[in-house]
Every structure is written in structure tokens, then in C-alpha cells.
Write a protein that holds these residues in place. Structure first.
Motif, short mmCIF file in Angstrom:
data_model
loop_
_atom_site.label_atom_id
_atom_site.label_comp_id
_atom_site.label_asym_id
_atom_site.label_seq_id
_atom_site.Cartn_x
_atom_site.Cartn_y
_atom_site.Cartn_z
N PRO A 415 29.20 36.90 -32.69
CA PRO A 415 29.62 38.12 -32.00
C PRO A 415 31.13 38.30 -32.18
O PRO A 415 31.87 37.31 -32.23
N GLY A 418 34.74 41.98 -28.04
CA GLY A 418 34.55 43.36 -27.60
C GLY A 418 33.23 43.99 -28.06
O GLY A 418 32.92 45.12 -27.71
N GLU A 419 32.45 43.26 -28.83
CA GLU A 419 31.19 43.81 -29.36
C GLU A 419 30.07 43.56 -28.33
O GLU A 419 29.99 42.48 -27.74
N SER A 420 29.19 44.53 -28.14
CA SER A 420 28.07 44.33 -27.22
C SER A 420 27.00 43.49 -27.94
O SER A 420 26.96 43.46 -29.17
N PRO A 421 26.10 42.83 -27.16
CA PRO A 421 25.03 42.06 -27.79
C PRO A 421 24.20 42.92 -28.74
O PRO A 421 23.78 42.48 -29.80
N GLU A 422 23.99 44.19 -28.37
CA GLU A 422 23.20 45.09 -29.24
C GLU A 422 23.93 45.33 -30.56
O GLU A 422 23.31 45.41 -31.62
N GLN A 423 25.25 45.44 -30.48
CA GLN A 423 26.02 45.67 -31.72
C GLN A 423 25.98 44.43 -32.63
O GLN A 423 25.87 44.56 -33.85
N THR A 424 26.03 43.25 -32.00
CA THR A 424 25.93 42.02 -32.82
C THR A 424 24.56 41.97 -33.49
O THR A 424 24.45 41.67 -34.69
N ASP A 425 23.53 42.27 -32.71
CA ASP A 425 22.17 42.27 -33.29
C ASP A 425 22.09 43.25 -34.45
O ASP A 425 21.52 42.95 -35.50
N ARG A 461 18.44 37.12 -28.32
CA ARG A 461 19.32 37.64 -29.36
C ARG A 461 18.60 37.57 -30.71
O ARG A 461 17.74 36.72 -30.93
#
Ligand code: PLP
Length: 490
Positions: A415, A418-425, A461
Motif C-alpha cells: 500500500p 494515503g492510498e485506500s485499501p480499495e486503491q491498493t487492491d 485484501r
């Protein structure tokens, strides 16, 4: 077709397969075609007259090959592999050529007796409990798939429970099945088929037990669930422990699960579909600690033991529990050998009646490679999996997402701040899609729960799975896959 024509075309077919294996490395691993593209190349109506084989071979090359995802490519790292090998292909050809159907011992004694011997060999080769041998209380059988094995185990478990409980209760108790949240979906599917679940989400009789930070089943929570069910008048029927879960090859603690299971008299099935082949090597047998207490065990030589699909080996400790659940003898199957009680009729060990001569495949594979050769195959994949894991660890854009137990490496892009978990996914999914679209490799994903060391759970995740185990995969393919992923990483 005359025998001479068959000789000529058969040689051409063997050449076709050998050429395919020689060149498969250079083909795009994941089929890039759109739905319907293969069908568009096939005539809508069948030919009225027989056609030339020249045309058939031409269509194989022009229509079929481009429509394949190449499971035998050394760059195939998706799902779990479907290991093939030339010895197994030869065996399948001969099995089909002999064309026997081994439903009863009498319908081809060699088909049955070789199967019994191969499954006994494998008990020794994998270090399984001696009770699984055919000269003791148990025995093994070849099924098509691990899904069939778990359904068969469930039916045997239910029969055993109901026979024990007959007359003890007025109403049939509601039976419950237990597995971890990481168990293969075939467990729930077996429950659906057996009438224990109305659909994939029906949990009224299925308990999916949470896992620990290694994604292995938590025996303390299994115990709690079984006790609660027993106290509520439900009947704990079967527990499925997995050696090598599909998501991350986590190893459920079979010994501790067996201790929880025993007081309830529940059937313990061990699913080692992929990782079971690793037990060929004594240094990996820690994974199966406790298997002595299992009622049944399954692994798929077609996943990692150089045996072409399909070949799933299933053993039971008490063959009577299996045959009394599955045996039915109409008049047309009666014969003197079966009635003598001195032979195995494998139709009583499986769901279908008919069965192919699949033991030939195990016989030829084991004779060709020898146990040492099979061990070397496993050890080499474990070595290059460790190498891939090292490459990931040494690149600070990536992280490892689960302990590596065999040859599957679970990883993802770290990750970003500042990135959301959805953005990492989403970033990881883009990496996977780009790698697969390149044609240079094929890998798939899963979703793993985040579990902290104190056992508290975080959100699931997306994780990329690099499953190493295709027959032709060597170090250079794993290094090339890493370079591709590394170049594509955002
Ligand atoms: N069990 C495990 C742990 C698996 O990983 C799989 C498939 O990958 C299965 C069962 C189902 O395998 P099959 O296709 O033989 O039914």
C-alpha cells in the motif's frame, strides 16, 4: 479406421503432442480470444459424410490451439497446476486404447488390482498411516477430483453417523459440517449436493471456522463451535482439515483438529489436493502431523505429481464405512467374484458406476521417474518458489502476504501512503491484468483476510498468487516472470 490407418494417424497425433510441448513456452499463456470466437470457427451442423484427417489436424492447429489457455506452459502460474507428463500421456493413450471399464473386479481384474497396488504404494510414498492400506482396515481409490472425494467422504460419514444413531433419537438430528473459512469451496458444494445446504450461503449446517494469522484453522474456535452444536442437539458430522489451502497453502493443524473432533465422533477428512504431493519428501511431512487420526485423506497427483488430469487419490481408514454407504447391487451386476467377498469392486468406492483404467497412469509415472525422481521434481519447485519469494522480498515495492509453506507465493504491491485499501487492491489487479495480457505469464488472485498477531481480524485484501508447479517450469521462467511483474508494477 483400419489398424494401419490408426498407426499412421496415431503417430501423427503423438508428433502433434510432442511438438506442442516443445513450443508451448512461446504461446500466450492465457487465451486472449473473446467468447464465441472458437465456436465461430466450428460449423453449426455436423458433417453428413466422414471427413479427411488432414482437415482435422489443420483445424486442431488453426481453431483449437489458439483457443487454449496453456496449462502445460512453463509460464503457467495460475490456480494450481494440472501437471502433465509424457509417461502419463502414454498411459492415458494405452488406457483409452485398451478401452476397459473397471466398475467391477470381474470386468477387468488388472484395472482393479493395479489400482489397489498403486494406492498402497502411495501410502508408503507419502508416509500415510498404515491403516489406509488395503491389507489393513482401509484402502484407496482413484477418483476424478478432490471435489468428488469430499462428497464421497461426506456421504460415508453421514451413513456411519446415522447407523450409530439409529434408534437412539426419535427425529433425525441436524448434522453439521466444519471446515475453515479458507477451505476449498468443494466442501460447501458437497454439503449442497448432500442436502445439507440450500445454497452456497446457507450456513445453517455448515460452520466455516475462522483462521489465525497464518490462515490456518483455529482449533479453539472449532471446539467452541462443535460444543455449541452438540449442546443444541445438533450432530457434528464431519470436519475437513486442509493441508495446503487454495488461497495461500495454509496448513491446518490436523493433530489438534483431530483431538477436537474425536470426542464428538465426527468424521475427519483431510484435503491435501495440491500440497499432498510434497509429502513425497520426508522433510515436508510435518504438514501431515496428526493424519494418523483421519478417517479419510485425499490428494491430487494431477496437480503436482506429473500425472495428467484426472487422477485424485482418496483413502479411507475403514473401507466398510465407505462401501456400506455406497454399495447397491442390481441383478445385472451380480457375479461370482463379487459374491466371494475376495475382491474389490471399486464401483462401491465412488459415485459413478463406470470407471477408466487410471491406475496405468500412476504405474507408468512412478516407474518412469521413480520415487527419487518425483521427489526431485517437488524439491526443485520448492527451491524456485523460495527464489521467487526472495526476489519479492528484495524489492521494496512488493510484500509477501502469507507464509510460504510449499511452492505458492502470495504477494502484492505494498500500500502507498494515503492510498485506500480499495486503491491498493485496484493497483494490484491492474498489475495482474497487465501481466496476463502480456501473454508471458499467467497468474491469478485471491482475497485473504488480514489477521493480526493478536488474532483480531482486519479487512480482506486482494493478493496475487504465484503457483509454481507446472511440469516444464524452471528457474529461468520464474526469474522472467518476476522481471515482467517488476517492469509492469506501478
Ligand atoms: N481442495 C483444494 C485444497 C484445492 O485447492 C482444490 C482445487 O484447487 C480442490 C480441493 C478441488 O479440486 P478438484 O478440481 O480436484 O475438485
Amino acid at each position: 479406421m483400419t489398424p494401419d490407418e490408426f498407426r499412421r494417424l496415431g503417430r501423427q497425433a503423438v508428433d502433434f503432442i510432442a511438438d506442442y510441448w516443445e513450443h508451448v513456452e512461446n504461446m500466450p499463456v492465457l487465451c486472449p480470444m473473446a467468447p464465441g470466437a472458437v465456436a465461430a470457427g466450428l460449423p453449426e451442423r455436423p458433417p453428413e459424410q466422414g471427413q479427411s484427417w488432414e482437415g482435422v489436424f489443420q483445424d486442431l492447429t488453426q481453431i483449437v490451439l489458439p483457443g487454449l489457455t496453456h496449462w502445460q506452459s512453463p509460464n503457467f502460474f495460475a490456480y494450481f497446476p494440472a501437471n502433465g507428463s509424457f509417461p502419463a500421456v502414454i498411459a492415458d493413450l494405452i488406457s483409452t486404447g485398451l478401452g476397459v471399464q473397471g466398475m467391477l473386479w470381474a470386468t477387468s481384474p488388472a484395472c482393479t488390482e493395479m489400482e489397489t497396488r498403486m494406492l498402497d504404494w502411495l501410502v508408503e510414498m507419502l508416509g500415510l498411516p498404515a491403516e489406509f492400506r488395503s491389507d489393513q482396515s482401509g484402502g484407496g481409490v482413484i477418483h476424478s477430483t478432490a471435489s468428488e472425494a469430499v462428497l464421497t467422504a461426506l456421504v460415508a460419514a453421514r451413513h456411519r453417523l446415522r447407523s450409530r444413531e439409529a434408534g437412539a433419537r426419535g427425529d433425525a438430528p441436524r448434522e453439521c459440517v466444519y471446515a475453515s473459512t479458507q477451505a476449498h469451496s468443494s466442501v460447501v458444494k458437497a454439503a449442497m449436493i448432500a442436502g445439507l445446504a440450500d445454497g452456497p450461503d446457507d450456513r445453517s449446517r455448515i460452520r466455516l471456522i475462522p483462521t489465525d494469522h497464518r490462515h490456518a484453522m483455529r482449533p479453539d474456535l472449532l471446539e467452541r463451535a462443535m460444543r455449541a452444536d452438540a449442546a443444541a442437539g445438533l450432530a457434528p458430522l464431519m470436519v475437513v482439515a486442509t493441508i495446503g489451502t487454495t488461497g495461500s497453502t495454509a496448513i491446518d493443524p490436523v493433530d489438534r483438529i483431530a483431538s477436537v473432533c474425536a470426542p464428538h465422533g465426527a468424521w475427519l477428512h483431510v484435503d491435501a489436493a495440491f500440497a499432498g504431493s510434497a509429502l513425497l519428501c520426508p522433510e515436508n511431512r510435518w504438514m501431515a502431523r496428526g493424519v494418523e487420526a483421519a478417517d479419510s485423506f485425499c490428494f491430487n497427483p494431477h496437480k503436482w505429481m506429473l500425472t495428467s488430469f484426472d487422477c485424485s487419490c482418496f483413502w479411507v481408514r475403514d473401507r466398510g464405512a465407505l462401501t456400506s454407504a455406497l454399495s447397491i447391487t442390481p441383478e445385472y451386476l451380480r457375479n461370482a467374484a463379487s459374491q466371494s467377498g475376495r475382491v474389490i469392486d471399486y464401483r462401491d468406492w465412488q459415485i459413478p458406476l463406470g470407471r477408466r483404467f487410471r491406475a496405468l497412469k500412476l504405474w507408468m509415472v512412478i516407474r518412469h521417474y521413480g520415487v527419487d525422481g518425483l521427489r526431485a521434481h517437488i524439491r526443485e519447485h520448492l527451491r524456485i518458489a523460495a527464489l521467487f519469494e526472495r526476489l519479492i522480498l528484495d524489492d521494496d515495492r512488493f510484500e509477501i502476504c502469507a507464509p510460504r509453506t510449499v511452492s505458492l507465493v502470495c504477494f502484492r504491491l505494498h500500500p502507498r501512503a494515503g492510498e485506500s485499501p480499495e486503491q491498493t487492491d485496484a493497483r494490484n489487479r491492474r498489475l495482474m491484468d497487465a501481466a496476463n495480457a502480456s501473454g508471458d505469464l499467467y497468474l491469478t488472485h485471491t482475497s485473504l483476510p488480514t489477521v493480526h498477531d493478536d488474532q483480531t481480524a482486519g479487512p480482506p485484501r486482494l493478493v496475487l498468487r504465484m503457483a509454481i508447479g507446472a511440469t516444464l517450469t524452471r528457474e529461468e521462467h520464474v526469474r522472467a516472470a518476476f522481471s515482467r511483474l517488476s517492469n509492469l508494477a506501478e
